[in-house]
Each structure stands twice: as structure tokens, then as C-alpha cells.
Design a protein around this motif. Sequence first.
Motif, PDB file in Angstrom:
ATOM      1  N   GLY A  40       0.819  -1.204   0.000  1.00  0.00           N
ATOM      2  CA  GLY A  40       0.000   0.000   0.000  1.00  0.00           C
ATOM      3  C   GLY A  40       0.854   1.255   0.000  1.00  0.00           C
ATOM      4  N   TYR A  41       1.930   1.233   0.784  1.00  0.00           N
ATOM      5  CA  TYR A  41       2.860   2.370   0.807  1.00  0.00           C
ATOM      6  C   TYR A  41       3.434   2.619  -0.583  1.00  0.00           C
ATOM      7  CZ  TYR A  41       7.464   4.404   0.636  1.00  0.00           C
ATOM      8  OH  TYR A  41       8.541   5.136   0.222  1.00  0.00           O
ATOM      9  N   ARG A  42       3.833   1.578  -1.276  1.00  0.00           N
ATOM     10  CA  ARG A  42       4.484   1.764  -2.579  1.00  0.00           C
ATOM     11  C   ARG A  42       3.539   2.482  -3.554  1.00  0.00           C
ATOM     12  NH1 ARG A  42       9.339   0.228  -1.535  1.00  0.00           N
ATOM     13  NH2 ARG A  42       9.845  -1.819  -0.674  1.00  0.00           N
ATOM     14  N   ILE A  43       2.246   2.140  -3.501  1.00  0.00           N
ATOM     15  CA  ILE A  43       1.274   2.834  -4.356  1.00  0.00           C
ATOM     16  C   ILE A  43       1.108   4.281  -3.890  1.00  0.00           C
ATOM     17  CG2 ILE A  43      -1.154   2.890  -5.060  1.00  0.00           C
ATOM     18  CD1 ILE A  43      -1.080  -0.240  -4.716  1.00  0.00           C
ATOM     19  N   ALA A  44       0.923   4.474  -2.571  1.00  0.00           N
ATOM     20  CA  ALA A  44       0.726   5.821  -2.030  1.00  0.00           C
ATOM     21  C   ALA A  44       1.951   6.705  -2.287  1.00  0.00           C
ATOM     22  CB  ALA A  44       0.426   5.738  -0.529  1.00  0.00           C
ATOM     23  N   HIS A  45       3.145   6.122  -2.195  1.00  0.00           N
ATOM     24  CA  HIS A  45       4.369   6.905  -2.415  1.00  0.00           C
ATOM     25  C   HIS A  45       4.450   7.390  -3.864  1.00  0.00           C
ATOM     26  CE1 HIS A  45       8.422   8.327  -1.730  1.00  0.00           C
ATOM     27  NE2 HIS A  45       8.866   7.615  -2.754  1.00  0.00           N
ATOM     28  N   ARG A  46       4.054   6.533  -4.803  1.00  0.00           N
ATOM     29  CA  ARG A  46       4.032   6.960  -6.205  1.00  0.00           C
ATOM     30  C   ARG A  46       3.068   8.122  -6.389  1.00  0.00           C
ATOM     31  NH1 ARG A  46       4.672   3.002 -11.118  1.00  0.00           N
ATOM     32  NH2 ARG A  46       6.791   2.346 -10.682  1.00  0.00           N
ATOM     33  N   MET A  47       1.914   8.031  -5.737  1.00  0.00           N
ATOM     34  CA  MET A  47       0.938   9.116  -5.813  1.00  0.00           C
ATOM     35  C   MET A  47       1.495  10.390  -5.170  1.00  0.00           C
ATOM     36  SD  MET A  47      -2.370   6.813  -4.777  1.00  0.00           S
ATOM     37  CE  MET A  47      -3.521   8.164  -4.635  1.00  0.00           C
ATOM     38  N   TRP A  48       2.184  10.236  -4.032  1.00  0.00           N
ATOM     39  CA  TRP A  48       2.713  11.377  -3.281  1.00  0.00           C
ATOM     40  C   TRP A  48       3.672  12.216  -4.122  1.00  0.00           C
ATOM     41  CZ3 TRP A  48       1.431  13.541   1.237  1.00  0.00           C
ATOM     42  CH2 TRP A  48       2.335  14.422   1.842  1.00  0.00           C
ATOM     43  N   ARG A  49       4.361  11.572  -5.047  1.00  0.00           N
ATOM     44  CA  ARG A  49       5.336  12.292  -5.875  1.00  0.00           C
ATOM     45  C   ARG A  49       4.671  13.242  -6.860  1.00  0.00           C
ATOM     46  NH1 ARG A  49       9.270   7.265  -7.068  1.00  0.00           N
ATOM     47  NH2 ARG A  49       7.781   7.106  -8.762  1.00  0.00           N
ATOM     48  N   LEU A  59      -4.813   9.831   2.129  1.00  0.00           N
ATOM     49  CA  LEU A  59      -6.027   9.087   2.474  1.00  0.00           C
ATOM     50  C   LEU A  59      -5.809   7.581   2.293  1.00  0.00           C
ATOM     51  CD1 LEU A  59      -8.741  11.433   0.918  1.00  0.00           C
ATOM     52  CD2 LEU A  59      -8.084  11.212   3.329  1.00  0.00           C
ATOM     53  N   LEU A  60      -5.122   7.199   1.208  1.00  0.00           N
ATOM     54  CA  LEU A  60      -4.816   5.783   1.007  1.00  0.00           C
ATOM     55  C   LEU A  60      -3.959   5.259   2.147  1.00  0.00           C
ATOM     56  CD1 LEU A  60      -4.791   3.163  -0.595  1.00  0.00           C
ATOM     57  CD2 LEU A  60      -2.871   4.091  -1.939  1.00  0.00           C
ATOM     58  N   SER A  61      -2.977   6.046   2.587  1.00  0.00           N
ATOM     59  CA  SER A  61      -2.114   5.581   3.686  1.00  0.00           C
ATOM     60  C   SER A  61      -2.929   5.368   4.965  1.00  0.00           C
ATOM     61  CB  SER A  61      -0.956   6.560   3.924  1.00  0.00           C
ATOM     62  OG  SER A  61      -1.390   7.744   4.574  1.00  0.00           O
ATOM     63  N   GLN A  62      -3.955   6.180   5.175  1.00  0.00           N
ATOM     64  CA  GLN A  62      -4.797   6.011   6.364  1.00  0.00           C
ATOM     65  C   GLN A  62      -5.700   4.791   6.249  1.00  0.00           C
ATOM     66  OE1 GLN A  62      -4.553   7.909   9.375  1.00  0.00           O
ATOM     67  NE2 GLN A  62      -2.670   8.156   8.201  1.00  0.00           N
ATOM     68  N   ILE A  63      -6.146   4.489   5.041  1.00  0.00           N
ATOM     69  CA  ILE A  63      -6.930   3.262   4.836  1.00  0.00           C
ATOM     70  C   ILE A  63      -6.057   2.041   5.125  1.00  0.00           C
ATOM     71  CG2 ILE A  63      -8.064   1.837   3.078  1.00  0.00           C
ATOM     72  CD1 ILE A  63      -8.980   4.543   1.792  1.00  0.00           C
ATOM     73  N   ILE A  70      -0.468  -0.510  10.721  1.00  0.00           N
ATOM     74  CA  ILE A  70       0.866   0.010  10.433  1.00  0.00           C
ATOM     75  C   ILE A  70       0.703   1.349   9.722  1.00  0.00           C
ATOM     76  CG2 ILE A  70       2.998  -0.368   9.121  1.00  0.00           C
ATOM     77  CD1 ILE A  70       2.299  -3.414   9.331  1.00  0.00           C
ATOM     78  N   GLU A  71       1.371   2.386  10.239  1.00  0.00           N
ATOM     79  CA  GLU A  71       1.251   3.701   9.624  1.00  0.00           C
ATOM     80  C   GLU A  71       2.566   4.095   8.970  1.00  0.00           C
ATOM     81  OE1 GLU A  71       0.080   8.340  10.596  1.00  0.00           O
ATOM     82  OE2 GLU A  71      -0.373   6.787  12.071  1.00  0.00           O
ATOM     83  N   ILE A  72       2.528   4.230   7.658  1.00  0.00           N
ATOM     84  CA  ILE A  72       3.690   4.672   6.891  1.00  0.00           C
ATOM     85  C   ILE A  72       3.270   5.913   6.113  1.00  0.00           C
ATOM     86  CG2 ILE A  72       5.459   4.072   5.209  1.00  0.00           C
ATOM     87  CD1 ILE A  72       4.705   1.111   5.655  1.00  0.00           C
ATOM     88  N   HIS A  73       3.892   7.036   6.405  1.00  0.00           N
ATOM     89  CA  HIS A  73       3.576   8.254   5.665  1.00  0.00           C
ATOM     90  C   HIS A  73       4.017   8.069   4.223  1.00  0.00           C
ATOM     91  CE1 HIS A  73       3.454  12.390   4.337  1.00  0.00           C
ATOM     92  NE2 HIS A  73       2.806  12.699   5.466  1.00  0.00           N
ATOM     93  N   PRO A  74       3.188   8.460   3.250  1.00  0.00           N
ATOM     94  CA  PRO A  74       3.569   8.242   1.847  1.00  0.00           C
ATOM     95  C   PRO A  74       4.791   9.038   1.409  1.00  0.00           C
ATOM     96  CG  PRO A  74       1.523   9.498   1.995  1.00  0.00           C
ATOM     97  CD  PRO A  74       1.846   9.024   3.377  1.00  0.00           C
TER      98      PRO A  74
END
Length: 198
Positions: A40-49, A59-63, A70-74
Motif C-alpha cells: 500500500g505504501y508503494r502505491i501511495a508513495h508513487r501518488m505522493w510524488r 487518504l490511502l495511507s490512512q486506509i 501500520i502507519e507509513i507516511h507516503p
Amino acid sequence: MRHFLAVLREDLQAARDRDPAARTALEVALAYPGVHAIWGYRIAHRMWREPGLRLPARLLSQIIRSITGIEIHPGAQLGRRLFMDHGMGIVIGETAMVGDDVVMFHGATLGGVSMNKGKRHPTLGDGVVVGSGARVLGPIWVGDGAKIGANAVVVKDVPAGATAVGVPAVIRRHERPAGAVRDDVHEPALELDPAIWI
């Protein structure tokens, strides 16, 4: 896309390689929250860029957090083959940087000590092990191959190959290459029980 799928498969294999309880790739893919959180992080991180996708990334990271615990900031930067054993309660802040082949146990935190903008979370080198419940706080550096004991609170840099334990953490043992001359002859080496990590 092919590279992205290869990274996801590598994350899956990292869990299989590091967890002796992992029996099959299917079991890991379906039942390991640490793997789910990393995917999930890998997808959110791509979006974050992409500046326009930062809110959906958050929002995806919170889902993912609500599903896995587990909470990983994107915005965090995670290396390859990260393995989160059990995973529940792990927190990785926005400016954290994690090298390759890192292992984190449940309840570990890569957090900040400041509310200022800029780099405020730790940087972990390659092959670092972060024990259960450990807190690694602030814009500090943890060198390659270092080990952070369970429930340690680390607020200062940890040299490569060193072991940090306690509250606040102190360096209890420093790995030296085979054949190296010891410079701590007045202080016996501490043999640590492997259970210190969990």
C-alpha cells in the motif's frame, strides 16, 4: 509497470526469506499485514510524488493503516526488501529514510522530536534491525548493519554495525571485522540474547 510488479514480488520474497514461519508465497501474500502495508505504501508513495495526488495518497495511507495497524507516511522513502515482522503498531514518519534489507519488529517507531518543517525523522542504513517497541527519534543516522534493541529509545546517531539498547539508548557492542584488534579491552563484549529484538 513491470519494474513495479518486480518490486512487489521482491517484498513478498523478503518476508519468506526472513520469517521461518512463512510456508508459502500465497500465505504471505494473503496473511502478512507487513507486506500489505508495504505494498500500500508503494502505491501511495508513487501518488505522493505528484503534487495533485498528495491528498489521495495520504487518504490511502490512512486506509492501509486502518486495515494493517501500520502507519507509513507516503512521503517516507523506503528501500528494497523491507520486512516488518508482525507489524502491528509500526509508525514511519514523513521524512524517514530506510535503506535496503531492513527488518522492523512490531511497535517500532521512526518518529520526530520537532514540529519544524524539513528533515525531522531518522535515516536507517542497509541491513538495520529495529527491535519491538523501539523508538528511533529525530533526524539521526543509524548506520549499516546496526541493531536497535527492543524498547530502546534512540535519539543520537548509531554507528554502522553497533548495537543500541536502553532508555536512552547506549552503544553496548560494536561489531568488528574478523581479525580486527579490539580497542575496548577494558570493557568486555556483551553477548546479547536474540530475544532482545522481539
